[in-house]
Design an enzyme around this catalytic site. Structure first.
Site, PDB file in Angstrom:
ATOM      1  N   HIS A   1       1.145  -1.130  -0.256  1.00 52.64           N
ATOM      2  CA  HIS A   1       0.084   0.077   0.438  1.00 52.64           C
ATOM      3  C   HIS A   1       0.618   1.097   0.158  1.00 52.64           C
ATOM      4  CE1 HIS A   1      -2.513   3.029   2.090  1.00 52.64           C
ATOM      5  NE2 HIS A   1      -2.909   3.126   1.110  1.00 52.64           N
TER       6      HIS A   1
ATOM      7  N   CYS B   1      -0.189   0.268   9.555  1.00 60.36           N
ATOM      8  CA  CYS B   1      -0.307   1.243   9.680  1.00 60.36           C
ATOM      9  C   CYS B   1      -1.916   2.389   8.556  1.00 60.36           C
ATOM     10  CB  CYS B   1       0.876   1.584   8.229  1.00 60.36           C
ATOM     11  SG  CYS B   1       2.464   1.388   8.766  1.00 60.36           S
ATOM     12  N   HIS B   2      -2.520   0.926   8.017  1.00 56.74           N
ATOM     13  CA  HIS B   2      -3.671   1.553   7.203  1.00 56.74           C
ATOM     14  C   HIS B   2      -4.196   0.358   7.224  1.00 56.74           C
ATOM     15  CE1 HIS B   2      -1.187   4.458   5.495  1.00 56.74           C
ATOM     16  NE2 HIS B   2      -1.901   5.477   6.085  1.00 56.74           N
ATOM     17  N   GLY B   3      -3.823  -1.121   8.289  1.00 53.62           N
ATOM     18  CA  GLY B   3      -4.474  -1.819   8.580  1.00 53.62           C
ATOM     19  C   GLY B   3      -4.814  -3.380   7.024  1.00 53.62           C
TER      20      GLY B   3
END
Length: 195
Positions: free
Chosen positions: A135, A159-161
């Protein structure tokens, strides 16, 4: 009318010395060859540093491959290494993790790939991936003992799952692609060379 002075025709005189004969042509040829050779040496002296500076430095060449002994990794364990200044995950899968990865229909995956596509033949229990989330480049958790492995038992990017399964395939979250499998080969049953 014949030349009665005993001197050669002025057209055949050496311009530098005024001496008649063929020496003028030979000397002129030598001077031309020497000038061209000197210019060639000068061109090489200028161009060589420009070209040689484009070659990779010694520290880059040293990091172009990474050799790892994976013989001590027990099933269910993973190690972290460094390859080209980025984290590298090497995981020995348990039979349950292999079955879980093989039990997923490849057509249901965002980035379709089977476990066999991501491992080497004869070493289907050894998964080698870059430890960089696809990502935004964070380092996922799950390689060290006790780290969060996410909902699918593989890796979890805090960080963003993004959640990755036991084969390093993206299953949930914003990451668009599976964890990257670098070029590698087994040089023996227990040693791999990445790169």
């Amino acid at each position: 009318m014949a030349d009665t002075t005993g001197t050669a025709n002025p057209e055949h005189l050496d311009a530098a010395t005024g001496v008649p004969g063929e020496d003028g042509v030979r000397r002129r040829d030598f001077i031309n060859i020497a000038a061209v050779s000197f210019a060639g040496v000068g061109a090489v002296a200028v161009i060589y540093p420009l070209i040689s500076q484009m070659a990779p430095s010694a520290d880059v060449l040293a990091e172009s491959t990474t050799e790892l002994d994976v013989g001590a990794i027990e099933p269910g364990q993973a190690i972290k290494a460094v390859f080209r200044k980025q984290p590298l995950f090497v995981r020995r899968l348990t039979p349950a993790e292999i079955n879980a990865a093989n039990g997923v229909a490849v057509s249901e995956l965002r980035d379709p790939a089977s476990l066999a596509d991501r491992t080497k033949e004869g070493h289907g229990d050894m998964l080698v991936t870059m430890g960089v989330c696809t990502h935004l480049g964070c380092v996922p958790l799950g390689a060290a003992e006790g780290e969060n492995k996410g909902e699918y038992g593989g890796y979890f990017c805090p960080c963003h799952g993004s959640h990755y399964d036991t084969a390093g395939r993206i299953r949930k979250g914003p990451a668009p692609l599976n964890l990257v499998v670098p070029e590698y080969q087994f040089t023996s049953d227990t040693v791999i060379v990445v790169g």
